[in-house]
Design a protein around this motif. Structure first.
Motif, PDB file in Angstrom:
ATOM      1  N   ILE A 283      22.260 -16.906  29.343  1.00 45.91           N
ATOM      2  CA  ILE A 283      23.112 -15.986  28.579  1.00 45.91           C
ATOM      3  C   ILE A 283      22.287 -15.219  27.550  1.00 45.91           C
ATOM      4  O   ILE A 283      21.511 -15.806  26.792  1.00 45.91           O
ATOM      5  CB  ILE A 283      24.224 -16.755  27.848  1.00 45.91           C
ATOM      6  CG1 ILE A 283      25.092 -17.523  28.851  1.00 45.91           C
ATOM      7  CG2 ILE A 283      25.085 -15.808  27.025  1.00 45.91           C
ATOM      8  CD1 ILE A 283      26.116 -18.435  28.190  1.00 45.91           C
ATOM      9  N   ILE A 284      22.460 -13.908  27.546  1.00 43.13           N
ATOM     10  CA  ILE A 284      21.857 -13.083  26.506  1.00 43.13           C
ATOM     11  C   ILE A 284      22.963 -12.442  25.675  1.00 43.13           C
ATOM     12  O   ILE A 284      24.065 -12.210  26.156  1.00 43.13           O
ATOM     13  CB  ILE A 284      20.950 -11.976  27.079  1.00 43.13           C
ATOM     14  CG1 ILE A 284      21.768 -10.980  27.924  1.00 43.13           C
ATOM     15  CG2 ILE A 284      19.808 -12.581  27.885  1.00 43.13           C
ATOM     16  CD1 ILE A 284      21.034  -9.688  28.259  1.00 43.13           C
ATOM     17  N   GLY A 285      22.658 -12.178  24.421  1.00 42.31           N
ATOM     18  CA  GLY A 285      23.520 -11.367  23.577  1.00 42.31           C
ATOM     19  C   GLY A 285      22.743 -10.115  23.214  1.00 42.31           C
ATOM     20  O   GLY A 285      21.537 -10.017  23.471  1.00 42.31           O
ATOM     21  N   ALA A 286      23.409  -9.160  22.614  1.00 46.68           N
ATOM     22  CA  ALA A 286      22.709  -7.931  22.239  1.00 46.68           C
ATOM     23  C   ALA A 286      23.486  -7.206  21.156  1.00 46.68           C
ATOM     24  O   ALA A 286      24.716  -7.252  21.115  1.00 46.68           O
ATOM     25  CB  ALA A 286      22.534  -7.018  23.451  1.00 46.68           C
ATOM     26  N   SER A 287      22.756  -6.542  20.296  1.00 48.22           N
ATOM     27  CA  SER A 287      23.383  -5.664  19.309  1.00 48.22           C
ATOM     28  C   SER A 287      23.092  -4.206  19.630  1.00 48.22           C
ATOM     29  O   SER A 287      23.699  -3.307  19.055  1.00 48.22           O
ATOM     30  CB  SER A 287      22.874  -6.004  17.898  1.00 48.22           C
ATOM     31  OG  SER A 287      21.455  -5.921  17.840  1.00 48.22           O
ATOM     32  N   ARG A 288      22.158  -3.983  20.579  1.00 44.53           N
ATOM     33  CA  ARG A 288      21.825  -2.623  21.007  1.00 44.53           C
ATOM     34  C   ARG A 288      21.629  -2.616  22.526  1.00 44.53           C
ATOM     35  O   ARG A 288      21.076  -3.572  23.088  1.00 44.53           O
ATOM     36  CB  ARG A 288      20.531  -2.146  20.342  1.00 44.53           C
ATOM     37  CG  ARG A 288      20.552  -2.179  18.823  1.00 44.53           C
ATOM     38  CD  ARG A 288      19.286  -1.554  18.225  1.00 44.53           C
ATOM     39  NE  ARG A 288      18.064  -2.086  18.829  1.00 44.53           N
ATOM     40  CZ  ARG A 288      17.473  -3.211  18.459  1.00 44.53           C
ATOM     41  NH1 ARG A 288      18.011  -3.963  17.505  1.00 44.53           N
ATOM     42  NH2 ARG A 288      16.363  -3.609  19.045  1.00 44.53           N
ATOM     43  N   PRO A 289      22.038  -1.558  23.212  1.00 42.85           N
ATOM     44  CA  PRO A 289      21.905  -1.499  24.674  1.00 42.85           C
ATOM     45  C   PRO A 289      20.477  -1.686  25.162  1.00 42.85           C
ATOM     46  O   PRO A 289      20.254  -2.287  26.219  1.00 42.85           O
ATOM     47  CB  PRO A 289      22.432  -0.094  25.016  1.00 42.85           C
ATOM     48  CG  PRO A 289      23.370   0.241  23.911  1.00 42.85           C
ATOM     49  CD  PRO A 289      22.782  -0.383  22.685  1.00 42.85           C
ATOM     50  N   GLU A 290      19.497  -1.192  24.415  1.00 48.44           N
ATOM     51  CA  GLU A 290      18.113  -1.305  24.869  1.00 48.44           C
ATOM     52  C   GLU A 290      17.646  -2.754  24.951  1.00 48.44           C
ATOM     53  O   GLU A 290      16.732  -3.081  25.730  1.00 48.44           O
ATOM     54  CB  GLU A 290      17.169  -0.492  23.979  1.00 48.44           C
ATOM     55  CG  GLU A 290      17.274  -0.772  22.499  1.00 48.44           C
ATOM     56  CD  GLU A 290      18.236   0.177  21.775  1.00 48.44           C
ATOM     57  OE1 GLU A 290      17.973   0.453  20.578  1.00 48.44           O
ATOM     58  OE2 GLU A 290      19.217   0.616  22.388  1.00 48.44           O
ATOM     59  N   GLN A 291      18.264  -3.641  24.172  1.00 48.81           N
ATOM     60  CA  GLN A 291      17.928  -5.063  24.284  1.00 48.81           C
ATOM     61  C   GLN A 291      18.352  -5.614  25.642  1.00 48.81           C
ATOM     62  O   GLN A 291      17.655  -6.434  26.230  1.00 48.81           O
ATOM     63  CB  GLN A 291      18.609  -5.844  23.162  1.00 48.81           C
ATOM     64  CG  GLN A 291      18.085  -5.524  21.773  1.00 48.81           C
ATOM     65  CD  GLN A 291      18.903  -6.192  20.682  1.00 48.81           C
ATOM     66  OE1 GLN A 291      20.129  -6.309  20.785  1.00 48.81           O
ATOM     67  NE2 GLN A 291      18.239  -6.631  19.625  1.00 48.81           N
ATOM     68  N   VAL A 292      19.499  -5.163  26.119  1.00 48.97           N
ATOM     69  CA  VAL A 292      19.960  -5.585  27.437  1.00 48.97           C
ATOM     70  C   VAL A 292      18.988  -5.096  28.506  1.00 48.97           C
ATOM     71  O   VAL A 292      18.578  -5.855  29.391  1.00 48.97           O
ATOM     72  CB  VAL A 292      21.377  -5.045  27.726  1.00 48.97           C
ATOM     73  CG1 VAL A 292      21.833  -5.453  29.120  1.00 48.97           C
ATOM     74  CG2 VAL A 292      22.357  -5.536  26.674  1.00 48.97           C
TER      75      VAL A 292
END
Length: 336
Positions: A283-292
């Protein structure tokens, strides 16, 4: 994006799952959260994990809105039940029949769907007979409100007992959602072997150790703006165990390993957990799309044995392996 079977079931999940713990409805504004979900979809992620307790139910609502209009059959939506929600009364928590049957309806309403693919016991409930809990899950499955049942942070013994009851009741316990990373390896000696025997797959959370394995925190360095270590809504507390100089120094020692494979440190951390074949998804989380966009590149990466050995050596003095930590960190009683 590659996919794996969830345990021994026929259900496949994406190797990277998008999760919204500590983000949607809390740390990240709604527009940014929706942008991250859409980036995940564009990157080939089909599996989305949430829980009713995240932001006291708000996270489920945000995820539901972000996924609106997507082909439901092309998604795997997972949510969880156990921790206190709503006004947090005496029955607004735990795994009683009452709480499970009421909670699934609330989750489905917020998610905007008539079923979830996996409904998970967020922790083990010491105050409810396991037979009552598993019977309630069986009824949820028979009602078509969940296709599969999973758990989170259960010990090997609890997994074995839950699996046996599930079989008696005619459904399958397919997954466990534990914390797992190159720094937190407590499931390896007991939970993983038991899960392999029972056909249970791991959907692991915090594979980058709440961001520490990204290398963005350095010994004595200033905490990056907007980082989890600065988050007063819960992130700072969760990450505190790793904010030690010995850990941060060791993590910096992984940079040459990542460079040798053309990976970022976060990609290396994700690829590392995916080398464990009992891990169905990370599982990943993200605060910005580029992190995904960056993190999904870990899917399909193979690390050779000598690289895994190098990682073991770099983190030898700071990685936690004590299997007793799963039980030690579990709630001893309901929280309200």
């Amino acid at each position: 994006m590659e996919h794996r079977h969830l345990g021994s079931s026929g259900l496949k999940v994406s190797e990277i799952t998008y999760g919204n713990w500590l983000t949607h409805g809390s740390q990240v504004e709604n527009d940014a959260a929706v942008a991250c979900v859409h980036a995940a979809l564009d990157a080939g992620i089909t599996t989305f994990d949430t829980a009713d307790v995240y932001a006291n139910t708000a996270a489920e609502s945000v995820l539901g809105r972000a996924l609106k209009g997507q082909r439901r059959e092309s998604l795997e939506i997972l949510t969880k039940v156990y921790f206190p929600t709503g006004p947090k009364g005496p029955n607004d928590t735990g795994l009683s029949r009452k709480h499970i049957l009421e909670s699934i309806d609330g989750s489905l309403r917020r998610l905007g769907t008539d079923h979830v693919d996996v409904y998970q016991a967020h922790r083990y409930d010491t105050e409810t007979p396991l037979t009552e809990t598993m019977q309630a899950f069986a009824d949820v499955v028979r009602a078509g409100k969940a296709f599969y049942v999973g758990v989170s942070e259960w010990t090997a013994e609890q997994l074995r007992e839950g699996h046996a009851l599930a079989r008696e009741l005619g459904f399958q316990l397919v997954s466990n959602q534990p914390q797992y990373s190159a720094l937190w390896r407590v499931i390896e000696s007991e939970v993983v072997p038991t899960s392999e025997e029972l056909g249970i797959g791991q959907i692991v959370f915090s594979p980058v150790a709440q961001g520490v394995l990204t290398g963005k925190y350095t010994p004595g360095g200033e905490l990056p703006a907007g980082s989890r270590a600065r988050d007063e809504k819960g992130g700072k507390t969760m990450i505190s165990r790793w904010m030690r100089d010995d850990v941060l120094v060791a993590v910096q020692g992984l940079r040459p390993v990542a460079d040798d494979h053309g990976l970022s440190l976060s990609q290396l951390a994700l690829a590392w957990v995916l080398q464990n074949r009992n891990v169905s998804s990370a599982i990943i989380g993200a605060s910005r799309p580029e992190q995904v966009v960056e993190n999904v590149k870990a899917s399909g990466v193979t690390l050779p044995p000598e690289t895994l050995q190098r990682i073991d050596e770099v983190l030898a003095g700071v990685a936690e392996r004590d299997p007793g930590k799963t039980a030690e960190n579990a709630p001893k009683a309901r929280l309200v």
